[in-house]
Design a protein around this motif. Structure first.
Motif, PDB file in Angstrom:
ATOM      1  N   GLN A 188     -24.169 -23.920 -12.404  1.00 17.27           N
ATOM      2  CA  GLN A 188     -23.959 -22.593 -12.984  1.00 17.27           C
ATOM      3  C   GLN A 188     -22.911 -22.631 -14.085  1.00 17.27           C
ATOM      4  OE1 GLN A 188     -23.929 -23.385  -9.785  1.00 17.27           O
ATOM      5  NE2 GLN A 188     -25.029 -21.911  -8.563  1.00 17.27           N
ATOM      6  N   CYS A 189     -21.862 -23.417 -13.885  1.00 16.49           N
ATOM      7  CA  CYS A 189     -20.768 -23.475 -14.856  1.00 16.49           C
ATOM      8  C   CYS A 189     -21.188 -24.144 -16.156  1.00 16.49           C
ATOM      9  CB  CYS A 189     -19.572 -24.219 -14.269  1.00 16.49           C
ATOM     10  SG  CYS A 189     -18.835 -23.404 -12.842  1.00 16.49           S
ATOM     11  N   ILE A 190     -21.822 -25.304 -16.067  1.00 18.68           N
ATOM     12  CA  ILE A 190     -22.207 -26.012 -17.280  1.00 18.68           C
ATOM     13  C   ILE A 190     -23.321 -25.277 -18.008  1.00 18.68           C
ATOM     14  CG2 ILE A 190     -23.854 -27.613 -16.213  1.00 18.68           C
ATOM     15  CD1 ILE A 190     -21.383 -28.410 -19.098  1.00 18.68           C
ATOM     16  N   THR A 191     -24.216 -24.624 -17.280  1.00 21.34           N
ATOM     17  CA  THR A 191     -25.267 -23.840 -17.925  1.00 21.34           C
ATOM     18  C   THR A 191     -24.654 -22.692 -18.714  1.00 21.34           C
ATOM     19  OG1 THR A 191     -26.854 -24.428 -16.217  1.00 21.34           O
ATOM     20  CG2 THR A 191     -27.354 -22.468 -17.524  1.00 21.34           C
ATOM     21  N   ARG A 192     -23.700 -21.997 -18.112  1.00 22.09           N
ATOM     22  CA  ARG A 192     -23.021 -20.896 -18.798  1.00 22.09           C
ATOM     23  C   ARG A 192     -22.303 -21.422 -20.048  1.00 22.09           C
ATOM     24  NH1 ARG A 192     -18.691 -19.469 -15.772  1.00 22.09           N
ATOM     25  NH2 ARG A 192     -20.108 -19.241 -14.036  1.00 22.09           N
ATOM     26  N   TRP A 193     -21.610 -22.549 -19.899  1.00 24.68           N
ATOM     27  CA  TRP A 193     -20.887 -23.152 -21.022  1.00 24.68           C
ATOM     28  C   TRP A 193     -21.854 -23.512 -22.161  1.00 24.68           C
ATOM     29  CZ3 TRP A 193     -16.311 -24.107 -23.218  1.00 24.68           C
ATOM     30  CH2 TRP A 193     -16.251 -25.099 -24.184  1.00 24.68           C
ATOM     31  N   LEU A 194     -22.916 -24.231 -21.838  1.00 19.75           N
ATOM     32  CA  LEU A 194     -23.850 -24.676 -22.860  1.00 19.75           C
ATOM     33  C   LEU A 194     -24.509 -23.504 -23.576  1.00 19.75           C
ATOM     34  CD1 LEU A 194     -25.512 -27.663 -20.978  1.00 19.75           C
ATOM     35  CD2 LEU A 194     -23.803 -27.791 -22.821  1.00 19.75           C
ATOM     36  N   ASN A 195     -24.824 -22.454 -22.829  1.00 19.88           N
ATOM     37  CA  ASN A 195     -25.452 -21.276 -23.425  1.00 19.88           C
ATOM     38  C   ASN A 195     -24.507 -20.502 -24.334  1.00 19.88           C
ATOM     39  OD1 ASN A 195     -27.953 -21.738 -22.281  1.00 19.88           O
ATOM     40  ND2 ASN A 195     -27.511 -20.504 -20.473  1.00 19.88           N
ATOM     41  N   SER A 196     -23.202 -20.689 -24.169  1.00 21.48           N
ATOM     42  CA  SER A 196     -22.218 -19.965 -24.977  1.00 21.48           C
ATOM     43  C   SER A 196     -21.785 -20.746 -26.215  1.00 21.48           C
ATOM     44  CB  SER A 196     -20.984 -19.636 -24.129  1.00 21.48           C
ATOM     45  OG  SER A 196     -20.224 -20.815 -23.877  1.00 21.48           O
ATOM     46  N   GLN A 197     -22.288 -21.957 -26.385  1.00 25.86           N
ATOM     47  CA  GLN A 197     -21.869 -22.822 -27.488  1.00 25.86           C
ATOM     48  C   GLN A 197     -22.980 -22.997 -28.514  1.00 25.86           C
ATOM     49  OE1 GLN A 197     -18.552 -24.047 -27.427  1.00 25.86           O
ATOM     50  NE2 GLN A 197     -18.584 -22.559 -25.768  1.00 25.86           N
ATOM     51  N   ALA A 198     -22.594 -23.163 -29.763  1.00 28.93           N
ATOM     52  CA  ALA A 198     -23.576 -23.422 -30.821  1.00 28.93           C
ATOM     53  C   ALA A 198     -24.145 -24.827 -30.692  1.00 28.93           C
ATOM     54  CB  ALA A 198     -22.928 -23.240 -32.190  1.00 28.93           C
ATOM     55  N   GLU A 199     -23.315 -25.784 -30.256  1.00 31.17           N
ATOM     56  CA  GLU A 199     -23.743 -27.169 -30.073  1.00 31.17           C
ATOM     57  C   GLU A 199     -23.634 -27.527 -28.597  1.00 31.17           C
ATOM     58  OE1 GLU A 199     -21.880 -29.980 -32.633  1.00 31.17           O
ATOM     59  OE2 GLU A 199     -21.902 -28.603 -34.343  1.00 31.17           O
ATOM     60  N   GLN A 200     -24.567 -28.299 -28.105  1.00 28.62           N
ATOM     61  CA  GLN A 200     -24.599 -28.696 -26.698  1.00 28.62           C
ATOM     62  C   GLN A 200     -23.655 -29.876 -26.490  1.00 28.62           C
ATOM     63  OE1 GLN A 200     -27.054 -26.787 -24.471  1.00 28.62           O
ATOM     64  NE2 GLN A 200     -26.268 -25.671 -26.219  1.00 28.62           N
ATOM     65  N   ARG A 201     -22.367 -29.593 -26.211  1.00 31.68           N
ATOM     66  CA  ARG A 201     -21.349 -30.625 -26.068  1.00 31.68           C
ATOM     67  C   ARG A 201     -20.623 -30.475 -24.740  1.00 31.68           C
ATOM     68  NH1 ARG A 201     -20.842 -33.784 -30.124  1.00 31.68           N
ATOM     69  NH2 ARG A 201     -21.580 -33.172 -32.196  1.00 31.68           N
ATOM     70  N   CYS A 202     -20.183 -31.607 -24.194  1.00 26.08           N
ATOM     71  CA  CYS A 202     -19.391 -31.593 -22.966  1.00 26.08           C
ATOM     72  C   CYS A 202     -18.088 -30.840 -23.230  1.00 26.08           C
ATOM     73  CB  CYS A 202     -19.094 -33.035 -22.537  1.00 26.08           C
ATOM     74  SG  CYS A 202     -17.952 -33.146 -21.137  1.00 26.08           S
ATOM     75  N   PRO A 203     -17.695 -29.947 -22.338  1.00 21.83           N
ATOM     76  CA  PRO A 203     -16.459 -29.195 -22.554  1.00 21.83           C
ATOM     77  C   PRO A 203     -15.198 -30.057 -22.423  1.00 21.83           C
ATOM     78  CG  PRO A 203     -17.460 -28.618 -20.451  1.00 21.83           C
ATOM     79  CD  PRO A 203     -18.423 -29.501 -21.159  1.00 21.83           C
ATOM     80  N   ILE A 204     -15.312 -31.247 -21.857  1.00 23.03           N
ATOM     81  CA  ILE A 204     -14.144 -32.105 -21.681  1.00 23.03           C
ATOM     82  C   ILE A 204     -14.022 -33.129 -22.810  1.00 23.03           C
ATOM     83  CG2 ILE A 204     -12.946 -33.705 -20.134  1.00 23.03           C
ATOM     84  CD1 ILE A 204     -13.283 -30.791 -19.076  1.00 23.03           C
ATOM     85  N   CYS A 205     -15.037 -33.960 -22.988  1.00 22.65           N
ATOM     86  CA  CYS A 205     -14.943 -35.038 -23.984  1.00 22.65           C
ATOM     87  C   CYS A 205     -15.515 -34.635 -25.339  1.00 22.65           C
ATOM     88  CB  CYS A 205     -15.614 -36.303 -23.474  1.00 22.65           C
ATOM     89  SG  CYS A 205     -17.426 -36.204 -23.396  1.00 22.65           S
ATOM     90  N   ARG A 206     -16.242 -33.514 -25.396  1.00 21.88           N
ATOM     91  CA  ARG A 206     -16.870 -32.978 -26.601  1.00 21.88           C
ATOM     92  C   ARG A 206     -18.014 -33.839 -27.124  1.00 21.88           C
ATOM     93  NH1 ARG A 206     -16.789 -28.255 -26.543  1.00 21.88           N
ATOM     94  NH2 ARG A 206     -16.916 -27.987 -28.765  1.00 21.88           N
ATOM     95  N   GLY A 207     -18.444 -34.820 -26.330  1.00 23.79           N
ATOM     96  CA  GLY A 207     -19.609 -35.616 -26.700  1.00 23.79           C
ATOM     97  C   GLY A 207     -20.874 -34.796 -26.511  1.00 23.79           C
ATOM     98  N   ALA A 208     -21.946 -35.220 -27.145  1.00 22.76           N
ATOM     99  CA  ALA A 208     -23.228 -34.526 -26.992  1.00 22.76           C
ATOM    100  C   ALA A 208     -23.600 -34.489 -25.509  1.00 22.76           C
ATOM    101  CB  ALA A 208     -24.303 -35.229 -27.803  1.00 22.76           C
ATOM    102  N   TRP A 209     -23.933 -33.301 -25.009  1.00 14.12           N
ATOM    103  CA  TRP A 209     -24.246 -33.152 -23.580  1.00 14.12           C
ATOM    104  C   TRP A 209     -25.685 -33.550 -23.306  1.00 14.12           C
ATOM    105  CZ3 TRP A 209     -21.757 -32.688 -19.173  1.00 14.12           C
ATOM    106  CH2 TRP A 209     -22.509 -32.419 -18.037  1.00 14.12           C
ATOM    107  N   GLU A 210     -25.839 -34.436 -22.328  1.00 10.79           N
ATOM    108  CA  GLU A 210     -27.149 -34.790 -21.794  1.00 10.79           C
ATOM    109  C   GLU A 210     -26.999 -34.874 -20.288  1.00 10.79           C
ATOM    110  OE1 GLU A 210     -29.329 -38.054 -23.570  1.00 10.79           O
ATOM    111  OE2 GLU A 210     -27.886 -38.046 -25.227  1.00 10.79           O
ATOM    112  N   PHE A 211     -27.921 -34.248 -19.561  1.00  8.94           N
ATOM    113  CA  PHE A 211     -27.878 -34.339 -18.115  1.00  8.94           C
ATOM    114  C   PHE A 211     -28.223 -35.755 -17.691  1.00  8.94           C
ATOM    115  CE2 PHE A 211     -28.414 -29.801 -18.653  1.00  8.94           C
ATOM    116  CZ  PHE A 211     -27.536 -29.294 -17.709  1.00  8.94           C
ATOM    117  N   LYS A 212     -27.505 -36.268 -16.718  1.00 10.39           N
ATOM    118  CA  LYS A 212     -27.764 -37.606 -16.194  1.00 10.39           C
ATOM    119  C   LYS A 212     -28.700 -37.503 -15.001  1.00 10.39           C
ATOM    120  CE  LYS A 212     -25.670 -41.751 -14.361  1.00 10.39           C
ATOM    121  NZ  LYS A 212     -24.434 -42.433 -14.004  1.00 10.39           N
TER     122      LYS A 212
END
Length: 76
Positions: free
Chosen positions: A27-51
């Motif tokens: 729920q947290c990462i989905t909310r974060w990703l939906n609120s951002q223009a770019e799909q990036r990890c909120p910690i390292c700022r790298g491109a977010w991809e689900f593992k």
């Protein structure tokens, strides 16, 4: 622990991992990703991809939790 939930860990149980190695409640990462223009990890700022966890990784990480409480793969 999820750094986005701010103490709501008891409410949010399902956790997902990014390719970068950071884990968040689904729920947290989905909310974060939906609120951002770019799909990036909120910690390292790298491109977010689900593992996608292998079966052995899943059991090692969640051996004490019910399988229905864990999301290991999310696709959009």
């Amino acid at each position: 622990d999820c750094l986005l939930s701010r103490g709501l860990g008891d409410v949010y149980k399902r956790q997902v991992w990014g390719q970068c190695g950071y884990a968040f409640h689904l729920q947290c990462i989905t909310r974060w990703l939906n609120s951002q223009a770019e799909q990036r990890c909120p910690i390292c700022r790298g491109a977010w991809e689900f593992k996608q966890l292998t079966t052995s990784e899943h059991h090692r990480r969640y051996s004490t939790k019910d399988d229905d409480q864990v999301a290991t793969v999310v696709t959009y």
